[in-house]
Design a protein around this motif. Sequence first.
Motif, mmCIF file in Angstrom:
data_model
loop_
_atom_site.group_PDB
_atom_site.id
_atom_site.type_symbol
_atom_site.label_atom_id
_atom_site.label_comp_id
_atom_site.label_asym_id
_atom_site.label_seq_id
_atom_site.Cartn_x
_atom_site.Cartn_y
_atom_site.Cartn_z
ATOM 1 N N MET A 145 35.614 -8.182 82.801
ATOM 2 C CA MET A 145 35.299 -9.855 83.158
ATOM 3 C C MET A 145 35.951 -10.117 82.935
ATOM 4 O O MET A 145 35.759 -12.033 82.821
ATOM 5 N N GLY A 146 37.416 -10.253 82.706
ATOM 6 C CA GLY A 146 38.756 -10.982 82.592
ATOM 7 C C GLY A 146 39.166 -11.475 81.247
ATOM 8 O O GLY A 146 40.004 -12.774 81.257
ATOM 9 N N ASN A 147 39.209 -10.995 80.015
ATOM 10 C CA ASN A 147 39.968 -10.727 78.753
ATOM 11 C C ASN A 147 41.231 -9.724 78.193
ATOM 12 O O ASN A 147 40.730 -8.656 79.248
ATOM 13 N N THR A 148 41.694 -9.854 77.910
ATOM 14 C CA THR A 148 42.885 -9.214 77.375
ATOM 15 C C THR A 148 42.293 -8.631 76.062
ATOM 16 O O THR A 148 41.696 -9.165 75.234
ATOM 17 N N VAL A 149 42.314 -7.486 75.791
ATOM 18 C CA VAL A 149 42.019 -6.996 74.642
ATOM 19 C C VAL A 149 42.757 -6.275 74.084
ATOM 20 O O VAL A 149 44.197 -5.392 75.145
ATOM 21 N N ARG A 150 42.412 -5.971 72.739
ATOM 22 C CA ARG A 150 43.542 -5.504 72.107
ATOM 23 C C ARG A 150 43.161 -4.013 71.427
ATOM 24 O O ARG A 150 42.002 -4.243 70.360
ATOM 25 N N ARG A 151 43.572 -3.349 71.569
ATOM 26 C CA ARG A 151 42.391 -1.900 70.602
ATOM 27 C C ARG A 151 43.659 -1.456 69.402
ATOM 28 O O ARG A 151 44.681 -0.775 69.323
ATOM 29 N N VAL A 152 42.258 -1.631 68.614
ATOM 30 C CA VAL A 152 42.776 -0.800 66.735
ATOM 31 C C VAL A 152 42.022 0.489 67.185
ATOM 32 O O VAL A 152 41.192 0.618 66.244
ATOM 33 N N TYR A 153 42.276 1.787 66.791
ATOM 34 C CA TYR A 153 41.396 2.386 67.007
ATOM 35 C C TYR A 153 41.774 3.072 65.483
ATOM 36 O O TYR A 153 42.526 3.885 64.504
ATOM 37 N N ASP A 154 40.967 4.497 65.121
ATOM 38 C CA ASP A 154 41.123 5.218 64.256
ATOM 39 C C ASP A 154 41.369 4.260 62.307
ATOM 40 O O ASP A 154 42.354 4.628 61.158
ATOM 41 N N VAL A 155 40.994 2.880 61.907
ATOM 42 C CA VAL A 155 41.248 2.778 61.114
ATOM 43 C C VAL A 155 39.802 2.912 59.796
ATOM 44 O O VAL A 155 40.283 1.363 58.586
ATOM 45 N N GLY A 156 38.951 3.869 59.575
ATOM 46 C CA GLY A 156 37.754 2.949 58.604
ATOM 47 C C GLY A 156 38.105 2.825 57.472
ATOM 48 O O GLY A 156 39.326 3.212 56.626
ATOM 49 N N VAL A 157 37.636 3.619 56.045
ATOM 50 C CA VAL A 157 36.964 2.629 55.677
ATOM 51 C C VAL A 157 37.668 4.200 54.648
ATOM 52 O O VAL A 157 38.151 3.739 53.325
ATOM 53 N N ALA A 158 37.854 5.803 55.258
ATOM 54 C CA ALA A 158 37.837 6.723 54.349
ATOM 55 C C ALA A 158 39.319 6.557 53.575
ATOM 56 O O ALA A 158 40.242 7.345 53.116
ATOM 57 N N GLY A 159 40.391 5.531 55.058
ATOM 58 C CA GLY A 159 41.598 5.434 54.878
ATOM 59 C C GLY A 159 42.027 4.345 55.173
ATOM 60 O O GLY A 159 42.638 3.786 56.051
ATOM 61 N N ILE A 160 41.518 2.745 54.030
ATOM 62 C CA ILE A 160 41.849 2.297 54.243
ATOM 63 C C ILE A 160 42.937 0.583 53.980
ATOM 64 O O ILE A 160 43.225 0.077 55.082
ATOM 65 N N HIS A 161 44.428 2.060 53.898
ATOM 66 C CA HIS A 161 45.190 1.488 54.159
ATOM 67 C C HIS A 161 45.634 1.435 55.568
ATOM 68 O O HIS A 161 46.559 0.626 56.028
ATOM 69 N N ARG A 162 44.932 2.616 56.211
ATOM 70 C CA ARG A 162 45.101 2.261 57.916
ATOM 71 C C ARG A 162 45.223 0.492 58.611
ATOM 72 O O ARG A 162 45.048 0.304 59.870
ATOM 73 N N LEU A 163 43.773 0.277 57.993
ATOM 74 C CA LEU A 163 43.344 -0.886 58.268
ATOM 75 C C LEU A 163 44.534 -2.059 57.843
ATOM 76 O O LEU A 163 44.858 -3.112 58.713
ATOM 77 N N PHE A 164 44.897 -2.366 56.747
ATOM 78 C CA PHE A 164 45.267 -3.079 56.555
ATOM 79 C C PHE A 164 46.650 -3.267 57.329
ATOM 80 O O PHE A 164 47.685 -3.961 57.694
ATOM 81 N N ASN A 165 47.060 -1.666 58.043
ATOM 82 C CA ASN A 165 48.492 -1.718 58.944
ATOM 83 C C ASN A 165 48.556 -2.219 59.782
ATOM 84 O O ASN A 165 49.394 -2.541 60.291
ATOM 85 N N ARG A 166 47.099 -2.384 60.144
ATOM 86 C CA ARG A 166 46.789 -2.699 61.695
ATOM 87 C C ARG A 166 46.159 -4.042 61.023
ATOM 88 O O ARG A 166 45.722 -4.853 62.568
ATOM 89 N N LEU A 167 46.185 -5.209 60.431
ATOM 90 C CA LEU A 167 45.251 -6.562 59.891
ATOM 91 C C LEU A 167 46.099 -7.992 60.857
ATOM 92 O O LEU A 167 45.638 -8.940 61.060
ATOM 93 N N ASP A 168 46.817 -7.731 60.741
ATOM 94 C CA ASP A 168 48.013 -8.955 61.660
ATOM 95 C C ASP A 168 46.997 -8.909 63.392
ATOM 96 O O ASP A 168 46.781 -9.649 64.165
ATOM 97 N N ASP A 169 46.624 -7.732 63.888
ATOM 98 C CA ASP A 169 46.427 -7.777 64.949
ATOM 99 C C ASP A 169 44.707 -7.751 64.996
ATOM 100 O O ASP A 169 44.282 -8.315 66.466
ATOM 101 N N ILE A 170 45.007 -7.794 63.824
ATOM 102 C CA ILE A 170 42.911 -7.690 64.136
ATOM 103 C C ILE A 170 42.562 -9.442 63.678
ATOM 104 O O ILE A 170 42.001 -10.537 64.139
ATOM 105 N N THR A 171 43.401 -10.042 62.772
ATOM 106 C CA THR A 171 42.972 -11.279 62.537
ATOM 107 C C THR A 171 44.145 -12.404 63.730
ATOM 108 O O THR A 171 43.058 -13.883 62.954
ATOM 109 N N SER A 172 44.529 -12.108 64.801
ATOM 110 C CA SER A 172 44.975 -13.046 65.744
ATOM 111 C C SER A 172 43.995 -13.152 66.528
ATOM 112 O O SER A 172 44.588 -14.129 67.633
ATOM 113 N N ALA A 173 42.643 -12.590 66.641
ATOM 114 C CA ALA A 173 42.296 -11.855 67.591
ATOM 115 C C ALA A 173 40.777 -13.005 67.692
ATOM 116 O O ALA A 173 41.141 -14.273 66.655
#
Length: 250
Positions: free
Chosen positions: A145-173
Amino acid sequence: MKDESIEAILAAVKAGDLSIEAAKQQLMMPKEIHLEGAVLDLQRASRQGFPEVVYCEGKTDEQCVTIFKALNERYNTFMGTRARPLLYELLKDEIPDIRYDESSRILYVQRNTRNVNGDRVIAVVTAGTSDIPVAEEAALTAELMGNTVRRVYDVGVAGIHRLFNRLDDITSANVVIVVAGMEGALASVVGGLVTKPVIAVPTSVGYGASFKGMTALLAMLNSCAAGVGVVNIDNGFGAGRMAHVINSCR
């Protein structure tokens, strides 16, 4: 009618080779076309910005092929969800541009690759690897549909540090799609960390008490994080479409 056909008609009018009345007749389109077992909405693209999307599950191979052929005569970019690999095999010779994405199960043609939303990124986030097929349905839908998509996969709460390692990629979206099964907790966590809209997608991933996604669905609906909207279980397409609509608002 394809974009290049419209441009050719307008160019002919500008050059004086075609009258306005003749051009009008060529450009006028019916609101719908009746096919065997289907009524194709020909005004969907002008009304909503994208042609009618084919939900292939539950349709026969013959019905899907007929619909895709009709779409191909009129549009540069179109798609079908929950498609079977066999449909690609049935169509690839007649529509050489057609592609099949095995992960998302999307069958599509993309001749117009224009990015309509510039640098407004949609982040697609999954809790686990098992959620990726639904996430890919959302991601590819948004891209078509015409958008740029950034994929951030396998960062669930069972290993929450993985999410924080990609936080900039998420918060800048500009929009965040969160795809999670099991207990669906990731949507609430992300919802509490970002200022942008969050679209939560519960998946049917999980053991018995997940009730095929009902547990994740109810958890996401009851999220204490503000700004989290929820689509149906496994509805990656709905999330991708909603993210596109939000991303297109000016």
